[in-house]
Enzyme design. Structure first.
Site, PDB file in Angstrom:
ATOM      1  N   ARG A  29       0.821  -1.210   0.000  1.00 47.58           N
ATOM      2  CA  ARG A  29       0.000   0.000   0.000  1.00 47.58           C
ATOM      3  C   ARG A  29       0.862   1.270   0.000  1.00 47.58           C
ATOM      4  O   ARG A  29       0.527   2.251  -0.645  1.00 47.58           O
ATOM      5  CB  ARG A  29      -0.938  -0.017   1.208  1.00 47.58           C
ATOM      6  CG  ARG A  29      -1.965   1.095   1.211  1.00 47.58           C
ATOM      7  CD  ARG A  29      -2.879   0.973   2.429  1.00 47.58           C
ATOM      8  NE  ARG A  29      -3.799  -0.140   2.296  1.00 47.58           N
ATOM      9  CZ  ARG A  29      -4.996  -0.070   1.730  1.00 47.58           C
ATOM     10  NH1 ARG A  29      -5.406   1.072   1.217  1.00 47.58           N
ATOM     11  NH2 ARG A  29      -5.773  -1.132   1.666  1.00 47.58           N
ATOM     12  N   HIS A 342     -19.791  -4.062   0.671  1.00 52.59           N
ATOM     13  CA  HIS A 342     -19.123  -4.957  -0.278  1.00 52.59           C
ATOM     14  C   HIS A 342     -19.075  -4.195  -1.606  1.00 52.59           C
ATOM     15  O   HIS A 342     -20.030  -4.239  -2.396  1.00 52.59           O
ATOM     16  CB  HIS A 342     -19.886  -6.270  -0.435  1.00 52.59           C
ATOM     17  CG  HIS A 342     -19.830  -7.149   0.771  1.00 52.59           C
ATOM     18  ND1 HIS A 342     -18.677  -7.772   1.180  1.00 52.59           N
ATOM     19  CD2 HIS A 342     -20.793  -7.505   1.656  1.00 52.59           C
ATOM     20  CE1 HIS A 342     -18.926  -8.487   2.271  1.00 52.59           C
ATOM     21  NE2 HIS A 342     -20.200  -8.347   2.584  1.00 52.59           N
TER      22      HIS A 342
END
Length: 376
Positions: A29, A342
């Site tokens: 990341r 989601h």
């Protein structure tokens, strides 16, 4: 670290791996640009056909299966860093809030190729990007060079001044405008530079007979010649992904722009009408009705945050918000948990909070602090 990762990926390719239907990327990341560059460069060199596979992303050290949501976050993060002023790959026009290639950038061509690959991958993976290029960039991707009238969207102030020059009919143009074929501009660091549009341009005054030539040469310099190296690398990356798809023949530049970054028409009534419900919720459920009341009262920025939180993108897809098919699912009874989502399935998991006030508190916290948390 760059070399170690390159060697590791190269060895995997050379030693042979089972055929994989996905383009798999594993990135850190906090080193997302470097890692993406290494992996995508190796794929482009060894097996460019893999760039046309569905992409699956894994963030190193993090749990989570990429069913679409992680890839959307990958695109979001890499776009944020690419346009970060610290990279100085692109220049921001404060008037239009659009970015253009920095002709004096110290980054390598490979970085611009990566940006082109990212745009192409986004189209292949049906991901809308939050990018802000002027329309002429998409025109150039369709093999049409930038021209004078493209300056209207690229730099409106400059365009108006050149129109004023073209509209002037007096015989004293040379004395009024005192404009030669040498033009000045500033780089991203504020340094003043000059360029001769014609040989010995500083000694050639723009006249009535040459004013059209001047504006055409000026536009060609700004939109084409000055950024030729950067755009060539960028387009090379884009074509690595899209070369089998005749985008230039199938789409007009404005349609290509919609494919890449979606629409900016936010009609949340469309989203509400097309929404579906699960887990016991219906459109008549009190907390669902309270949710939509809050949404319709949100500022435009908060609505964008909500879209980002629930779908992984703050932009509107081609066809409008109705195409998203947002699903609001009950996530248990009243509790102190924040809503989750989601993003790969556009599902908002919403506990049945006891009041509209509590819903507002939890929802706003979720959408404002959601990056890497709350999105599954």
């Amino acid at each position: 670290m760059y070399s170690e990762r390159r060697i590791s990926i190269y060895q995997q390719v050379m030693e042979g791996m089972p055929a994989n239907p996905y383009l798999k990327l594993r990135v850190r990341r906090d080193h997302i640009i470097d890692d993406a560059l290494v992996e995508l460069e190796m794929v482009a060199l060894e097996n460019p056909g893999d760039l046309k596979k569905q992409m699956v992303v894994e963030f190193e050290g993090e749990q989570g299966i990429d069913e679409g949501g992680v890839s959307k976050e990958f695109f979001q993060l890499i776009v944020e860093q690419i346009f970060n002023p610290d990279y100085a790959m692109f220049c921001l026009n404060n008037e239009t809030q659009t970015f253009w290639f920095n002709p004096n950038c110290f980054e390598s061509d490979a970085q611009f190729t990566l940006v082109g690959i990212v745009l192409g991958l986004a189209i292949y993976n049906n991901v809308i990007l939050d990018v802000h290029f002027p329309p002429v960039m998409y025109k150039k991707l369709c093999s049409k060079p930038g021209s004078f009238h493209d300056l209207q969207d690229w730099n409106p102030t400059l365009y108006r001044s050149l129109v004023e020059l073209l509209d002037y009919e007096g015989d004293d143009m040379e004395d009024v405008f005192m404009q030669t074929f040498r033009v000045g501009y500033q780089d991203v660091f504020g340094t003043s530079l000059t360029h001769d549009l014609k040989t010995d341009g500083d000694n050639i005054l723009v006249s009535q007979s040459s004013k059209q030539e001047f504006v055409e040469l000026y536009a060609d310099f700004l939109l084409n010649k000055m950024v030729e190296r950067q755009f060539r690398a960028f387009r090379r990356g884009f074509n690595m992904v899209t070369d089998d798809s005749p985008l230039a023949n199938l789409f007009r530049p404005e349609e290509l722009e919609l494919l890449v970054c979606g629409s900016q028409h936010y009609d949340f009534l469309e989203l509400m009408k097309s929404a579906e419900y699960d887990g016991g919720y219906t459109s008549e459920t009190a907390i669902v009705q309270a949710f939509w009341e809050l949404v319709h009262d949100m500022s435009t920025e908060d609505k964008k945050r909500l879209l980002q939180f629930t779908t992984g993108s703050a932009r509107v897809p081609v066809g409008g918000l109705a195409r998203l098919k947002l699903i609001i699912a009950r996530h248990g009874p009243d509790c102190d948990r924040l809503p989750t989502a989601h993003t790969c399935f556009n599902v908002l998991l919403l506990p049945e909070y006891s009041s509209k006030e509590k819903l507002k508190d939890r929802l706003y916290k979720a959408i404002k602090y959601s990056q890497g948390f709350g999105m599954l």
